[in-house]
Design an enzyme around this catalytic site. Structure first.
Site, PDB file in Angstrom:
ATOM      1  N   GLU A   1      -3.707   7.502  -5.235  1.00  0.00           N
ATOM      2  CA  GLU A   1      -3.862   6.738  -6.476  1.00  0.00           C
ATOM      3  C   GLU A   1      -5.109   7.249  -7.174  1.00  0.00           C
ATOM      4  OE1 GLU A   1      -3.796   2.553  -5.639  1.00  0.00           O
ATOM      5  OE2 GLU A   1      -1.761   2.636  -4.858  1.00  0.00           O
TER       6      GLU A   1
ATOM      7  N   ARG B   1       0.857  -1.188   0.000  1.00  0.00           N
ATOM      8  CA  ARG B   1       0.000   0.000   0.000  1.00  0.00           C
ATOM      9  C   ARG B   1       0.893   1.237   0.000  1.00  0.00           C
ATOM     10  NH1 ARG B   1      -3.516  -2.741  -1.466  1.00  0.00           N
ATOM     11  NH2 ARG B   1      -5.573  -3.125  -0.536  1.00  0.00           N
TER      12      ARG B   1
ATOM     13  N   HIS C   1      -0.850   0.230  -9.679  1.00  0.00           N
ATOM     14  CA  HIS C   1      -1.528  -0.730  -8.786  1.00  0.00           C
ATOM     15  C   HIS C   1      -2.109  -1.916  -9.576  1.00  0.00           C
ATOM     16  CE1 HIS C   1      -3.687  -1.067  -4.645  1.00  0.00           C
ATOM     17  NE2 HIS C   1      -3.437  -2.256  -5.133  1.00  0.00           N
TER      18      HIS C   1
HETATM   19  C1  DGY Z   1      -5.652  -6.035  -2.827  1.00  0.00           C
HETATM   20  O1  DGY Z   1      -6.408  -6.957  -3.135  1.00  0.00           O
HETATM   21  O2  DGY Z   1      -5.632  -5.547  -1.713  1.00  0.00           O
HETATM   22  C2  DGY Z   1      -4.730  -5.545  -3.863  1.00  0.00           C
HETATM   23  O3  DGY Z   1      -4.084  -4.383  -3.531  1.00  0.00           O
HETATM   24  C3  DGY Z   1      -5.465  -5.387  -5.186  1.00  0.00           C
HETATM   25  O4  DGY Z   1      -4.621  -5.948  -6.085  1.00  0.00           O
END
Ligand code: DGY
Length: 366
Positions: free
Chosen positions: A313, A284, A332
């Site tokens: 983002e 993240r 992402h």
């Molecule tokens: C999640 O599932 O948390 C991811 O970041 C998406 O790919």
């Protein structure tokens, strides 16, 4: 009419129709064993209402829901606003959400006391106030495992793209900067004989470690809240965060975002890394202090960074990070394979359906 922006539409109306005009489900839905065993037949009068917060959910997940629920889906390509979400969830039985939706007490209360389940199509759940869900007795489903391989692959791809300067190299071909072969041009850093440090050796961290071992790395370090017995499988040593930062040639953030990890990669952390260190983040954006990262990259305090996640983002196109040659930023896409996204949608639907049937979700956040 279906494509109109911001419009909501009942997905049961979108089912493929048989020759006699009755709705039919696709092959995948009909043969899914979980679908057959888990879902109680509900008469149309008693169908639970499920709200889906995004227009782009893979059909496999929606098909599962449509069989026994009244599904209403946000139809615009633009992300649903908080105001719209609060308005649209009134009276629903279950919420199918994604990682951009903030799920807190206000939203849960806007749904109403009949709400029985929240399912997020993600493994990360930092967008969900779990305390608020627990207080209201709402089970929350998530999607671990099904995206592990995809995300681990992307993490390795990002690490290699950054360490071997793939984007810079490809850019040089296009711009004409590519001249005759030169011994020291575009040299990067190899994985062989290196020390790799993974902060957060969970499912994805472990899968990354398994993929990196065959590159001939010398040492694999990890740190985090506690030791992981599965570390033995990859011969990883549990070390303090400081040791990981000081001794790793590659530092990979694989942790969840929470109050303990928020901006843990800050000025202090980057100062402790080797000047040749490469930092990779596919967890993240919030685990990094982005200004500190920019400064560390710009001043040469660390060599390079590869980021699949940022704050915010999407990253604005005028972000100073994008001016740096030693920073590779991806949008992402860790779990962005067709297989993983289909499986995530299906699992989210199964989580929701289980809760609506009064059963334990296949993957419920504890
Ligand atoms: C999640 O599932 O948390 C991811 O970041 C998406 O790919």
């Amino acid at each position: 009419m279906l494509a109109m922006r911001g419009q909501v539409i009942k997905l049961s109306h979108l089912l493929r129709r048989s020759a006699r005009g009755t709705p039919v489900l696709n092959e995948a839905t009909r043969t899914c064993p979980l679908q057959q065993s888990n879902i109680r037949n509900m008469s149309s009068a008693s169908k639970p209402k499920v709200y889906v917060t995004n227009y782009d959910i893979p059909k496999k997940g929606l098909d599962l829901l449509n069989k026994s629920c009244d599904v209403v889906q946000w139809q615009s390509r633009e992300t649903i606003t908080r105001e719209q979400l609060i308005k649209n969830v009134k009276g629903i039985d279950a919420l199918f959400c994604i990682l951009t939706d903030k799920i807190d007490g206000t939203l849960l209360d806007a749904c109403g006391p009949q709400l029985k389940a929240v399912g997020t199509m993600s493994v990360g759940y930092d967008h969900i106030d779990m305390k608020a869900c627990k207080e209201r007795g709402i089970p929350v489903g998530f999607t671990p495992d099904v995206l592990t391989d995809a995300t681990a692959e992307l993490t390795v791809a990002l690490l290699l793209a950054t360490s071997r300067r793939l984007m810079e190299g490809a850019g040089a071909v296009r711009s004409g900067e590519w001249g005759m072969w030169n011994p020291q041009w575009m040299c990067g850093q190899g994985l062989h004989h290196s020390t790799v440090g993974i902060f957060g050796l969970g499912r994805i961290g472990l899968a990354v470690a398994k993929r990196l071992r065959p590159f001939g790395i010398s040492r694999l370090l990890y740190s985090g809240r506690k030791e992981n017995p599965a570390a033995k499988e990859v011969d990883a040593e549990f070390v303090s965060f400081d040791t990981l930062l000081r001794e790793s040639d590659f530092v990979i953030a694989g942790c969840a975002l929470n109050s303990e990890t928020k901006e843990i990669f800050n000025e202090d952390a980057f100062k402790k890394m080797k000047p040749t260190a490469i930092f990779v983040n596919s967890s993240r954006g919030g685990v990094v202090n982005q200004k500190a990262l920019y400064d560390a990259l710009k001043s040469g305090q660390i060599r390079a960074a590869g980021l699949d996640v940022t704050t915010p983002e999407p990253l604005p196109t005028d972000s100073p990070l994008l001016d740096l040659k030693n920073c590779v930023v991806l949008p992402h896409i860790g779990s962005a394979t067709v297989e993983a996204r289909n499986a995530m949608a299906e699992l989210t639907a199964r989580n929701i359906l289980a809760a609506l049937n009064g059963e334990q979700m296949p993957c419920q956040i504890e």
